[in-house]
Design a protein around this motif. Structure first.
Motif, PDB file in Angstrom:
ATOM      1  N   THR A 123       0.844  -1.207   0.000  1.00 57.86           N
ATOM      2  CA  THR A 123       0.000   0.000   0.000  1.00 57.86           C
ATOM      3  C   THR A 123       0.875   1.251   0.000  1.00 57.86           C
ATOM      4  O   THR A 123       1.807   1.352   0.791  1.00 57.86           O
ATOM      5  N   GLY A 124       0.550   2.170  -0.891  1.00 58.58           N
ATOM      6  CA  GLY A 124       1.328   3.417  -0.985  1.00 58.58           C
ATOM      7  C   GLY A 124       2.387   3.364  -2.061  1.00 58.58           C
ATOM      8  O   GLY A 124       3.151   4.321  -2.221  1.00 58.58           O
ATOM      9  N   ALA A 125       2.425   2.233  -2.809  1.00 60.05           N
ATOM     10  CA  ALA A 125       3.418   2.128  -3.894  1.00 60.05           C
ATOM     11  C   ALA A 125       3.104   3.156  -4.978  1.00 60.05           C
ATOM     12  O   ALA A 125       1.939   3.491  -5.201  1.00 60.05           O
ATOM     13  N   PRO A 126       4.154   3.680  -5.646  1.00 62.07           N
ATOM     14  CA  PRO A 126       3.909   4.698  -6.676  1.00 62.07           C
ATOM     15  C   PRO A 126       3.147   4.100  -7.851  1.00 62.07           C
ATOM     16  O   PRO A 126       3.513   3.055  -8.370  1.00 62.07           O
ATOM     17  N   ARG A 127       2.068   4.752  -8.238  1.00 58.49           N
ATOM     18  CA  ARG A 127       1.229   4.212  -9.315  1.00 58.49           C
ATOM     19  C   ARG A 127       1.677   4.711 -10.689  1.00 58.49           C
ATOM     20  O   ARG A 127       1.325   4.120 -11.697  1.00 58.49           O
ATOM     21  N   LYS A 128       2.427   5.810 -10.681  1.00 60.70           N
ATOM     22  CA  LYS A 128       2.887   6.342 -11.983  1.00 60.70           C
ATOM     23  C   LYS A 128       4.318   5.871 -12.210  1.00 60.70           C
ATOM     24  O   LYS A 128       5.252   6.414 -11.614  1.00 60.70           O
ATOM     25  N   MET A 129       4.472   4.841 -13.005  1.00 61.81           N
ATOM     26  CA  MET A 129       5.801   4.275 -13.258  1.00 61.81           C
ATOM     27  C   MET A 129       6.290   4.719 -14.649  1.00 61.81           C
ATOM     28  O   MET A 129       5.541   4.737 -15.615  1.00 61.81           O
ATOM     29  N   VAL A 130       7.554   5.066 -14.704  1.00 62.30           N
ATOM     30  CA  VAL A 130       8.167   5.453 -15.975  1.00 62.30           C
ATOM     31  C   VAL A 130       8.818   4.222 -16.614  1.00 62.30           C
ATOM     32  O   VAL A 130       8.790   4.021 -17.824  1.00 62.30           O
ATOM     33  N   LEU A 131       9.390   3.403 -15.779  1.00 62.78           N
ATOM     34  CA  LEU A 131      10.106   2.217 -16.261  1.00 62.78           C
ATOM     35  C   LEU A 131      10.027   1.143 -15.173  1.00 62.78           C
ATOM     36  O   LEU A 131      10.025   1.456 -13.985  1.00 62.78           O
ATOM     37  N   GLY A 132       9.978  -0.133 -15.564  1.00 59.09           N
ATOM     38  CA  GLY A 132       9.924  -1.217 -14.592  1.00 59.09           C
ATOM     39  C   GLY A 132       8.547  -1.346 -13.964  1.00 59.09           C
ATOM     40  O   GLY A 132       7.567  -0.818 -14.495  1.00 59.09           O
ATOM     41  N   SER A 133       8.491  -2.042 -12.813  1.00 55.12           N
ATOM     42  CA  SER A 133       7.193  -2.315 -12.217  1.00 55.12           C
ATOM     43  C   SER A 133       7.285  -2.273 -10.692  1.00 55.12           C
ATOM     44  O   SER A 133       8.257  -2.773 -10.108  1.00 55.12           O
ATOM     45  N   TRP A 134       6.261  -1.687 -10.054  1.00 54.67           N
ATOM     46  CA  TRP A 134       6.290  -1.638  -8.593  1.00 54.67           C
ATOM     47  C   TRP A 134       6.025  -3.007  -7.986  1.00 54.67           C
ATOM     48  O   TRP A 134       6.383  -3.271  -6.842  1.00 54.67           O
ATOM     49  N   GLU A 135       5.412  -3.907  -8.751  1.00 55.78           N
ATOM     50  CA  GLU A 135       5.174  -5.261  -8.227  1.00 55.78           C
ATOM     51  C   GLU A 135       6.496  -5.973  -7.945  1.00 55.78           C
ATOM     52  O   GLU A 135       6.567  -6.854  -7.095  1.00 55.78           O
ATOM     53  N   ARG A 136       7.575  -5.555  -8.621  1.00 52.70           N
ATOM     54  CA  ARG A 136       8.873  -6.206  -8.425  1.00 52.70           C
ATOM     55  C   ARG A 136       9.496  -5.847  -7.070  1.00 52.70           C
ATOM     56  O   ARG A 136      10.564  -6.351  -6.712  1.00 52.70           O
ATOM     57  N   LEU A 137       8.787  -4.952  -6.318  1.00 55.59           N
ATOM     58  CA  LEU A 137       9.297  -4.615  -4.981  1.00 55.59           C
ATOM     59  C   LEU A 137       9.304  -5.839  -4.056  1.00 55.59           C
ATOM     60  O   LEU A 137       9.954  -5.838  -3.009  1.00 55.59           O
TER      61      LEU A 137
END
Lengths: 251, 379
Positions: free
Chosen positions: B120-134
């Motif tokens: 929760t709170g992960a950045p939703r606007k990604m330029v490159l890559g993916s926040w799921e990879r956190l």
């Protein structure tokens, strides 16, 4: 006959300032100005000519006495009606022309009509027609700075006459002009302005134009010294310095 | 008569252009400075605004703004979860570790540790890559401006390694996070990872992010949380405003910008007023002639107001155009990113310019109204 009288002044006084600094510019002036005539108000500088002209034109109120212009006691009219009366019935020619520098000759000439709400195209067309009558047909689109003194005064004359006023007041119309140009302007004034239904008052101390007058009222020290209804003065185109004019006229 | 007023205005080209330039300059300064001021203050709440998953932030009772955190107890999370009306509550860590590239370039960074399970709170606007990879070990997402700060003039690229407080971190995504108040990189990672990066205090829980149950208002729930836990609870919007007010109260920013804005207003009023006044005075004889001819004071007032409105409108339009151009040019520069000409500032400046030209024209109108038309006979 009173019906022939366009302007009637009775015991007109005008004071400026008050207390010890009070100056009486007019001291009981009686004067009649008739329709169909050109009346010259002449006298030395500071004698009250221009003050009297301002009072007659409704630009200044009297301190005492009565002024009737075209049958109306103009200073008794409410402020706005006074302005509307002036706009409808009076035409002005100023010594320094007072043209609007950003407007063309035709636009300057059309100002009174525009002020009265006449549509721009019609007003400017009317001004062009009158300018042509005054010999300015090829200069209608010129700005004042592109015009000679005589041409500027002819534009000022157009502005003064375009709404066909019943009283034309002219303040030193030839003072800023050379002899020939002044002569030409006065000829135009006499030919185009003087009408049976209109009175013309000219303030001047230029004796070259006395010959155009139907009546000459001589003033000094705020009083009318004499009114000459048959002046019989020949038009004098020879330039005479103003101080000599005063000496000759008031000797 | 309107066209006469406009021709009188444009006829004196030097003064006309001078007036327009003055108003344009004043507009540019006002819009520019107020927009930068508002933009900078908005940045104080950027990290709050970027969290779109939760509506409520719970924090230590003494916390006044985002950067000022005091760790909560782990049990506080449980207490919040137990309050009626809470749909879910997760923890959030905020720290300021040092990020260092392998080349040795380093910068202090905002490090946000997200709930391991939900992110929760992960950045939703990604330029490159993916926040799921956190979810991968040692993974982080860094913002674009932070990346440019650490890797200047290098293309955006994921799977690069940096050190955070001497711990290895792998960049798995590049976000377009809102610019923070200071130009530090913004790093998102898992809560456990962030604690590992920073790990000094006994507890590390900076904030609890809470989402109310459907039908429960965030406002109402904040009051309930405060009453039952003694913690401070704010809605996202309230917390952003807390940050703005804190910086307004406790920094010299308002004074600094206030002085510039005041100077712009004073210069505008004085220069435009003086120029317009001189313009009118120089036309006094003409106005006198118009009055003698029979033009009413009301008509002349309208002519002067029209002239003032014309230069005001032209100056405001040119100034606003220049200001918009300025922000268009600077919009993508890392230090000034996100600073834009806000419509509220444009309207506010428009009102200020209107006041300037009304004041300027009032002085001029007064001079014309008291003018005796008989003056026109005095040579």
């Amino acid at each position: 006959m009173d019906s022939e009288i366009a302007v009637q002044c009775r015991g007109v006084e005008k004071a400026f300032g008050n207390g010890g600094g009070k100056v009486l510019a007019l001291r009981g002036v009686d004067l009649d100005v008739r329709y169909g005539e050109m009346t010259l108000l002449v006298g030395p500088s500071g004698c009250g000519k221009t003050t009297l002209l301002s009072v007659i034109a409704g630009l200044l109120n009297t301190s005492a006495g009565e002024v009737k212009v075209l049958g109306e006691q103009i200073e008794r009219l409410p402020g706005r009606q006074q302005i509307l009366f002036r706009r409808k019935n009076l035409g002005f020619v100023f010594q320094q022309y007072n043209l609007l520098p950003a407007l063309t000759a035709a636009e300057n000439g059309a100002v009174p009509l525009l002020a009265a709400g006449v549509p721009r195209r019609k007003a400017i067309g009317e001004a062009k027609r009158l300018l042509s009558t005054l010999g300015m047909s090829d200069r209608v689109d010129a700005l004042p700075k592109q015009l000679s003194g005589g041409e500027q005064q002819r534009v000022a004359l157009t502005r003064a006459l375009i709404h066909e006023p019943r009283l034309l007041v002219c303040d030193e119309p030839t003072a800023a002009l050379d002899a020939d140009t002044g002569q030409a302007v006065m000829e135009l004034l006499a030919a185009e302005a003087v009408r049976p239904e209109r009175a013309v008052i000219v303030v001047t101390h230029d004796n070259r134009i006395f010959g155009f007058a139907d009546t000459i009222a001589r003033m000094d020290d705020g009083r009318i010294l004499s009114v000459d209804s048959e002046p019989n003065v020949a038009v004098n185109t020879q330039f005479i310095p103003s101080h000599r004019v005063q000496e000759e006229v008031f000797a | 008569m309107n066209f006469i007023a406009l021709k009188m205005l444009t006829g004196d080209r030097a003064k006309y252009l001078g007036l327009i330039f003055t108003i344009a300059f004043c507009t540019f300064l006002l819009e520019n400075q107020t927009s930068i001021f508002a933009g900078i203050l908005r940045r104080t709440g950027s990290q709050i605004k970027d969290v779109t998953d939760a509506e409520i932030w719970v924090m230590d009772p003494k916390t006044e703004y985002f950067e000022q955190t005091k760790a909560l107890k782990d049990t506080d999370l449980t207490r919040v979860r137990g309050i009626e009306g809470v749909q879910w509550a997760v923890k959030l860590f905020k720290g300021s570790p040092v990020a260092r590239t392998l080349d040795g370039k380093f910068a202090v960074a905002f490090c946000l540790g997200l709930d391991d399970a939900t992110l929760t709170g992960a950045p939703r606007k990604m330029v490159l890559g993916s926040w799921e990879r956190l979810r991968e070990p040692d993974s982080i997402v860094i913002d674009k401006a932070g990346y440019a700060l650490l890797f200047p003039d290098e293309p955006l690229q994921v799977d690069r390694t940096i050190e955070i407080n001497d711990h290895k971190a792998n960049i798995v995504g590049i976000s377009d996070a809102s610019a923070p108040f200071v130009s530090w990189p913004v790093i998102h990672t898992r809560y456990s990872q962030a604690v590992n990066f920073v790990g000094r205090e006994r507890t590390q829980l900076s904030y609890v992010l809470v989402q109310p149950q459907p039908g429960v208002s965030a406002q109402e729930l904040t009051q309930r949380i405060e009453a039952q836990t003694g913690l401070r609870a704010r809605t996202s919007e309230q917390f952003q405003w807390d940050c703005v007010l804190y910086y307004l109260k406790h920094t010299g920013i308002p004074v600094n910008f206030g002085i510039t804005i005041a100077i712009a207003l004073i210069v505008g009023i004085v220069v435009a007023g003086q120029t317009f006044y001189i313009f009118t005075i120089e036309n006094l004889k003409q106005f006198g002639a118009l009055k003698a001819i029979g033009v009413t004071n009301w008509r002349i007032t309208r002519m002067i107001v029209l002239q003032a409105l014309t230069v005001g409108t032209m100056g405001f339009s040119i100034g606003s155009g220049l200001c918009a151009l300025f922000f268009a040019i600077t919009l993508n520069n890392p230090p000034t990113r996100g600073l834009v000409l806000m419509w509220q500032n444009a309207i506010g400046t428009g009102v200020a310019i209107l006041v300037v030209i009304v004041l300027a024209s009032l002085i001029s109108i007064r001079r014309v109204l008291v003018l005796e038309p008989a003056e026109v006979f005095r040579g």
